[in-house]
Motif scaffolding. Structure first.
Motif, PDB file in Angstrom:
ATOM      1  N   GLU A  12     -22.137  44.783 -14.100  1.00  0.00           N
ATOM      2  CA  GLU A  12     -23.318  45.438 -14.660  1.00  0.00           C
ATOM      3  C   GLU A  12     -23.368  46.858 -14.112  1.00  0.00           C
ATOM      4  O   GLU A  12     -23.283  47.068 -12.899  1.00  0.00           O
ATOM      5  N   TRP A  13     -23.492  47.850 -15.004  1.00  0.00           N
ATOM      6  CA  TRP A  13     -23.527  49.234 -14.545  1.00  0.00           C
ATOM      7  C   TRP A  13     -24.371  50.081 -15.482  1.00  0.00           C
ATOM      8  O   TRP A  13     -24.785  49.631 -16.558  1.00  0.00           O
ATOM      9  N   ASP A  14     -24.628  51.325 -15.070  1.00  0.00           N
ATOM     10  CA  ASP A  14     -25.518  52.206 -15.836  1.00  0.00           C
ATOM     11  C   ASP A  14     -24.779  53.002 -16.900  1.00  0.00           C
ATOM     12  O   ASP A  14     -25.350  53.896 -17.521  1.00  0.00           O
ATOM     13  N   THR A  15     -23.518  52.686 -17.125  1.00  0.00           N
ATOM     14  CA  THR A  15     -22.608  53.349 -18.076  1.00  0.00           C
ATOM     15  C   THR A  15     -22.256  54.775 -17.652  1.00  0.00           C
ATOM     16  O   THR A  15     -21.578  55.488 -18.404  1.00  0.00           O
ATOM     17  N   GLN A  16     -22.722  55.196 -16.476  1.00  0.00           N
ATOM     18  CA  GLN A  16     -22.368  56.499 -15.944  1.00  0.00           C
ATOM     19  C   GLN A  16     -21.495  56.348 -14.699  1.00  0.00           C
ATOM     20  O   GLN A  16     -20.410  56.892 -14.621  1.00  0.00           O
ATOM     21  N   CYS A  17     -22.002  55.553 -13.733  1.00  0.00           N
ATOM     22  CA  CYS A  17     -21.244  55.315 -12.506  1.00  0.00           C
ATOM     23  C   CYS A  17     -21.726  54.070 -11.772  1.00  0.00           C
ATOM     24  O   CYS A  17     -20.943  53.156 -11.529  1.00  0.00           O
ATOM     25  N   ALA A  18     -23.021  54.060 -11.423  1.00  0.00           N
ATOM     26  CA  ALA A  18     -23.544  53.035 -10.526  1.00  0.00           C
ATOM     27  C   ALA A  18     -23.465  51.646 -11.140  1.00  0.00           C
ATOM     28  O   ALA A  18     -23.848  51.438 -12.296  1.00  0.00           O
ATOM     29  N   GLY A  19     -22.971  50.705 -10.338  1.00  0.00           N
ATOM     30  CA  GLY A  19     -22.897  49.340 -10.822  1.00  0.00           C
ATOM     31  C   GLY A  19     -22.112  48.445  -9.888  1.00  0.00           C
ATOM     32  O   GLY A  19     -21.552  48.902  -8.887  1.00  0.00           O
ATOM     33  N   THR A  20     -22.080  47.182 -10.210  1.00  0.00           N
ATOM     34  CA  THR A  20     -21.311  46.205  -9.443  1.00  0.00           C
ATOM     35  C   THR A  20     -20.398  45.440 -10.391  1.00  0.00           C
ATOM     36  O   THR A  20     -20.765  45.158 -11.541  1.00  0.00           O
ATOM     37  N   PHE A  21     -19.220  45.088  -9.890  1.00  0.00           N
ATOM     38  CA  PHE A  21     -18.214  44.429 -10.715  1.00  0.00           C
ATOM     39  C   PHE A  21     -17.524  43.343  -9.897  1.00  0.00           C
ATOM     40  O   PHE A  21     -17.248  43.526  -8.707  1.00  0.00           O
ATOM     41  N   ASP A  22     -17.260  42.210 -10.534  1.00  0.00           N
ATOM     42  CA  ASP A  22     -16.601  41.085  -9.880  1.00  0.00           C
ATOM     43  C   ASP A  22     -15.303  40.752 -10.615  1.00  0.00           C
ATOM     44  O   ASP A  22     -15.231  40.861 -11.841  1.00  0.00           O
ATOM     45  N   GLU A  23     -14.319  40.343  -9.852  1.00  0.00           N
ATOM     46  CA  GLU A  23     -13.005  40.026 -10.428  1.00  0.00           C
ATOM     47  C   GLU A  23     -12.431  38.801  -9.730  1.00  0.00           C
ATOM     48  O   GLU A  23     -12.472  38.711  -8.501  1.00  0.00           O
ATOM     49  N   THR A  24     -11.912  37.856 -10.521  1.00  0.00           N
ATOM     50  CA  THR A  24     -11.311  36.644  -9.973  1.00  0.00           C
ATOM     51  C   THR A  24      -9.965  36.390 -10.650  1.00  0.00           C
ATOM     52  O   THR A  24      -9.863  36.486 -11.880  1.00  0.00           O
ATOM     53  N   HIS A  25      -8.959  36.093  -9.860  1.00  0.00           N
ATOM     54  CA  HIS A  25      -7.633  35.725 -10.369  1.00  0.00           C
ATOM     55  C   HIS A  25      -7.256  34.361  -9.810  1.00  0.00           C
ATOM     56  O   HIS A  25      -7.418  34.129  -8.603  1.00  0.00           O
ATOM     57  N   ARG A  26      -6.740  33.493 -10.657  1.00  0.00           N
ATOM     58  CA  ARG A  26      -6.299  32.168 -10.202  1.00  0.00           C
ATOM     59  C   ARG A  26      -4.845  31.944 -10.613  1.00  0.00           C
ATOM     60  O   ARG A  26      -4.424  32.338 -11.707  1.00  0.00           O
ATOM     61  N   THR A  27      -4.110  31.276  -9.737  1.00  0.00           N
ATOM     62  CA  THR A  27      -2.698  30.982  -9.972  1.00  0.00           C
ATOM     63  C   THR A  27      -2.471  29.484  -9.857  1.00  0.00           C
ATOM     64  O   THR A  27      -2.983  28.846  -8.925  1.00  0.00           O
ATOM     65  N   LEU A  28      -1.702  28.919 -10.802  1.00  0.00           N
ATOM     66  CA  LEU A  28      -1.395  27.497 -10.797  1.00  0.00           C
ATOM     67  C   LEU A  28       0.024  27.270 -10.290  1.00  0.00           C
ATOM     68  O   LEU A  28       0.938  28.040 -10.626  1.00  0.00           O
ATOM     69  N   ALA A  29       0.197  26.236  -9.485  1.00  0.00           N
ATOM     70  CA  ALA A  29       1.527  25.867  -8.985  1.00  0.00           C
ATOM     71  C   ALA A  29       1.631  24.351  -8.934  1.00  0.00           C
ATOM     72  O   ALA A  29       0.684  23.663  -8.557  1.00  0.00           O
ATOM     73  N   MET A  30       2.779  23.836  -9.339  1.00  0.00           N
ATOM     74  CA  MET A  30       3.002  22.395  -9.301  1.00  0.00           C
ATOM     75  C   MET A  30       3.309  21.974  -7.868  1.00  0.00           C
ATOM     76  O   MET A  30       4.046  22.649  -7.145  1.00  0.00           O
ATOM     77  N   ASP A  31       2.736  20.823  -7.454  1.00  0.00           N
ATOM     78  CA  ASP A  31       2.881  20.336  -6.086  1.00  0.00           C
ATOM     79  C   ASP A  31       3.779  19.104  -6.053  1.00  0.00           C
ATOM     80  O   ASP A  31       3.990  18.436  -7.073  1.00  0.00           O
TER      81      ASP A  31
END
Length: 273
Positions: free
Chosen positions: A194-213
């Motif tokens: 969520e941001w003000d479309t100019q600069c100020a804001g907060t952003f979240d990012e998540t990456h997940r990886t799958l591997a066979m066990d």
């Protein structure tokens, strides 16, 4: 300058690590594949009609810009097979799209369909749009002699102040000539903010990886899901430039075990409904 700097920050956050487009192995065989899979299909220019649905053939450059176009991918685990995803669109409109998605496994030489699965309403979207569809042919070895393939569907929100992006992965296997899902949707990448479309804001990012066990349940290998998450806060600095502060978060790993029919996915990892 400030807007440009902030735009680049937001773009990087939303895109995360780019997903390379799978090589389109349909070539000039796309029309033949459609005719084999849908004997009653009616051709017109670069598309086909099947009942009330339309099938769009891939463009010559296979740029992947059209999420509603047919895609193909070789399956390295089974070199004699070709994977095909066919969007069957009944509506393509600025207000939203509607359609099914046919997933096919075909013989690479004869182009005949060996197995198929219809995903009803899988191409439906509205404010959050389907931006891209790709096959994932990583080595998802379920048993010593059975492997699965993945289908990744990328979603993008339409709101500039509240950006959103998500990549959902499902896994499928051929079981006695029947194509069936073994993992029905897990979010492998998610970006929002969520941001003000100019600069100020907060952003979240998540990456997940799958591997066979090596561990197994009901004869199938467990799947380990590792997760990396980060949050970014952007603000205007004293010099008027857009600054960002990134904080990384340690996340627990997840273990998915086969229950005899599928790999149940925890609610925290499930796609947007």
């Amino acid at each position: 300058m400030l807007k440009t700097q902030c735009f680049l920050i937001v773009a990087a956050l939303l895109l995360g690590t780019p997903i390379a487009h799978a090589e389109d192995t349909c070539g000039n065989k796309a029309a033949t594949i459609v005719q084999q899979a849908y004997p009653g299909a009616k051709a017109s220019a670069d598309s086909f009609r099947v009942g009330d649905a339309s099938i769009t053939l891939p463009t010559a450059d296979a740029s992947g810009d059209d999420p509603h176009a047919l895609i193909c991918r070789a399956w390295p685990a089974y070199p004699q097979r070709l994977l095909v995803a066919v969007p069957l669109m009944t509506k393509i409109d600025d207000d939203g799209n509607e359609g099914d998605l046919d997933v096919l496994v075909i013989d690479r030489n004869s182009l005949k369909v060996q197995s198929r699965l219809r995903l009803h309403a899988r191409m439906n979207d509205d404010a959050v749009r389907i931006a891209d569809i790709q096959f994932d042919t990583a080595r998802y070895r379920l048993t010593p002699d059975q492997s699965a393939f993945g289908l990744r569907i990328s979603l993008e929100g339409s709101s500039r102040p509240d950006p959103f992006g998500e990549v959902d992965l499902s896994l499928y296997m051929v079981d006695h000539d029947r194509l069936r899902p073994v993992l029905d949707g897990i979010v492998t990448r998610k970006n929002g903010g969520e941001w003000d479309t100019q600069c100020a804001g907060t952003f979240d990012e998540t990456h997940r990886t799958l591997a066979m066990d090596a561990a197994t349940h009901n004869g199938y290998a467990d799947i380990l899901v590792t997760e990396k998450a980060s949050s970014t806060t952007a603000s205007v600095g004293k010099n008027g430039d857009c600054q960002q502060k990134i904080s990384k978060q340690d996340q627990p790993a997840y273990r998915l075990s086969y229950d005899g029919k599928t790999y149940p996915v925890p609610k925290a990892l499930k796609p947007l409904e």
